[in-house]
Design a protein around this motif. Sequence first.
Motif, short mmCIF file in Angstrom:
data_model
loop_
_atom_site.label_atom_id
_atom_site.label_comp_id
_atom_site.label_asym_id
_atom_site.label_seq_id
_atom_site.Cartn_x
_atom_site.Cartn_y
_atom_site.Cartn_z
N CYS A 9 -1.36 -1.26 3.50
CA CYS A 9 -2.34 -0.21 3.70
C CYS A 9 -1.70 1.15 3.41
O CYS A 9 -0.58 1.42 3.85
CB CYS A 9 -2.88 -0.24 5.13
N GLN A 10 -2.39 1.99 2.66
CA GLN A 10 -1.86 3.29 2.24
C GLN A 10 -2.29 4.43 3.17
O GLN A 10 -1.93 5.58 2.93
CB GLN A 10 -2.31 3.60 0.81
N LEU A 11 -3.06 4.11 4.20
CA LEU A 11 -3.52 5.14 5.13
C LEU A 11 -2.45 5.46 6.17
O LEU A 11 -1.47 4.73 6.32
CB LEU A 11 -4.79 4.67 5.84
N GLU B 292 -10.94 0.17 8.64
CA GLU B 292 -10.60 -0.49 7.39
C GLU B 292 -9.19 -0.12 6.93
O GLU B 292 -8.69 0.95 7.23
CB GLU B 292 -11.60 -0.10 6.31
N HIS B 293 -8.60 -1.04 6.18
CA HIS B 293 -7.31 -0.82 5.55
C HIS B 293 -7.52 -0.71 4.05
O HIS B 293 -8.42 -1.35 3.50
CB HIS B 293 -6.35 -1.96 5.87
N CYS B 294 -6.72 0.09 3.37
CA CYS B 294 -6.87 0.31 1.92
C CYS B 294 -5.52 0.14 1.24
O CYS B 294 -4.58 0.88 1.52
CB CYS B 294 -7.41 1.70 1.64
N TRP C 68 -8.25 -0.50 -5.94
CA TRP C 68 -7.94 -0.54 -4.52
C TRP C 68 -8.56 -1.76 -3.86
O TRP C 68 -9.64 -2.20 -4.23
CB TRP C 68 -8.49 0.71 -3.84
N ARG D 236 -9.97 -2.95 -0.24
CA ARG D 236 -10.40 -2.40 1.05
C ARG D 236 -10.83 -3.52 1.95
O ARG D 236 -11.46 -4.46 1.57
CB ARG D 236 -11.54 -1.42 0.84
#
Length: 60
Positions: free
Chosen positions: A32-34, A41-43, A58, A60
């Motif tokens: 996850c890039q957040l 949610e994870h991205c 991406w 998600r």
Amino acid sequence: MRCTHWRRVPLDLVREARERSAAECVDRAVQCQLAPHDDGEHCGLLGGDLDEYGTALWLR
């Protein structure tokens, strides 16, 4: 610092990402890039192109 959540990418999505992207490599697992978080949610970044439009795929 970023979220520590990793997700395996299903093989059918890897194949589709390879077809839609000029990138030669699509990872089978993405982080996850957040920023760190416990819910929501994870991205994860599957791949990107260094073409004139700078596209990215991406998960998600």
